[in-house]
Design a protein around this motif. Structure first.
Motif, PDB file in Angstrom:
ATOM      1  N   TYR A 254       1.059  -1.340  -0.329  1.00 54.12           N
ATOM      2  CA  TYR A 254      -0.320   0.342  -0.301  1.00 54.12           C
ATOM      3  C   TYR A 254       1.015   1.136  -0.288  1.00 54.12           C
TER       4      TYR A 254
ATOM      5  N   PRO B  74       0.772   5.685   1.666  1.00 58.16           N
ATOM      6  CA  PRO B  74       0.076   6.401   2.077  1.00 58.16           C
ATOM      7  C   PRO B  74       0.183   8.044   1.437  1.00 58.16           C
TER       8      PRO B  74
ATOM      9  N   PRO C 125      -4.619   4.824   2.912  1.00 52.46           N
ATOM     10  CA  PRO C 125      -4.370   4.377   2.168  1.00 52.46           C
ATOM     11  C   PRO C 125      -4.284   3.318   0.606  1.00 52.46           C
TER      12      PRO C 125
END
Length: 321
Positions: free
Chosen positions: A152, A154, A162
């Motif tokens: 992921y 952010p 995210p």
């Protein structure tokens, strides 16, 4: 733990459906203006709408996709691994400022480790958005307890969920064991959900069907198993299915979907505790309407998946008198 990739942003792309619609509107407006000599009052708004559609649904998502994939290429994606927990569906209601019409946004929320994810099914941004999903049939089915490994980013700033760039899901209980009975009939008695002895299912379809069954079992407590066999060994398919169900201890609270491609036969065997929800007539209807027509078209994996979906819908739905 063995994982299978069910989503990777590297294989994703920006959809062209709405940009093409926008281009079509521009062409219509241009033909109206310069082909038929219509006034600008009637043609220019169509052209403007077309340009806006291309920018909103094409250019902006393309820019977003590019910045996310470039961040992945730079190695900025983080990884978390563990079982999915706190999975839930949410629906948010809103109103359009222009018309005041009410609309709903569907969200899928879950956590892996200490990372919380919030997936908007209607989002156009890059990253996993469960595209094409409905609440009844998501593109990728998630559930509490499934082992997951997620990458992921952010990337949208503090307070924003995210972006998911890759999802690997663990294969749950697919260790198979081959046994043979006294008559020489080969049975693959898998401890998990799928025993594909006839080698009919590619890995991605096996993963999808296995997750369907896993979610069903977690939510209902009922057992569902798919078995394919290259040969019935001259045995009647009803007896063959009954033997497998008996060996697996499924005669009470279990359902077996058996496929024998060489004999062109399929059978759904239902445990006695579930016959009220899935009587013989309903099981045969699932085979006749969902499974066998796909088999005849050469889509055996699709027929098996459709059969599993119909079985789950029937057993998990309201009880039919």
């Amino acid at each position: 733990m063995t994982y299978a990739t069910v989503y990777d942003i590297a294989n994703d792309s920006v959809g062209l459906q709405f940009p093409l619609i926008g281009l079509g509107l521009i062409l219509i407006g241009a033909v109206m203006k310069w082909g038929f000599g219509k006034s600008g009052w009637s043609s220019y708004p169509i052209i403007v709408i077309g340009v806006f559609t291309i920018l909103a649904s094409g250019a902006v998502p393309w820019w977003d996709y590019r910045r996310v994939t470039q961040a992945v290429a730079r190695g900025e994606a983080k990884q978390v691994e563990g079982p999915i927990h706190d999975w839930r569906m949410a629906r948010a209601r809103g109103k359009r400022r222009s018309t005041g019409a009410t609309f709903y946004s569907h969200y899928e929320r879950f956590s892996v480790g200490d990372v919380d994810f919030d997936v908007n099914w209607g989002a156009l941004e890059a990253g996993f958005a469960n595209r094409g999903s409905t609440e009844e049939k998501p593109t990728v089915r998630l559930a509490n307890g499934i082992p997951a490994r997620i990458w992921y980013l952010p990337i949208d700033g503090p307070g924003k969920p995210p972006r998911i760039t890759r999802i690997d899901l663990g294969t749950v209980g697919w260790a198979d064991e081959v046994q043979q009975d006294d008559a020489g009939i080969a049975f693959r008695l898998a401890q998990g959900h799928i025993a594909d002895e006839a080698k009919l299912l590619p890995d991605d379809r096996k993963m999808a069907i296995g997750l369907l069954i896993y979610t069903f079992e977690q939510n209902s407590g009922h057992r569902l198993v798919v078995v394919t066999t290259p040969s019935l060994g001259g045995t009647d398919i009803a007896r063959f299915a009954a033997e497998i169900a008996d060996r697996r201890g499924m005669k009470g609270n279990g359902i077996l979907l058996l496929v024998a491609p060489n004999e062109r036969q399929a059978r759904i065997a239902v445990g006695r505790d579930l016959t009220a929800r899935l009587p013989d007539a309903a099981a045969q209807a699932i085979l006749d309407r969902a499974v066998l027509p796909r088999f005849r078209r050469g889509d055996v994996p699709g027929g098996i998946e459709a059969g599993v979906e119909r079985i789950i819908a029937r057993v998990a739905g309201p009880e039919t008198p």
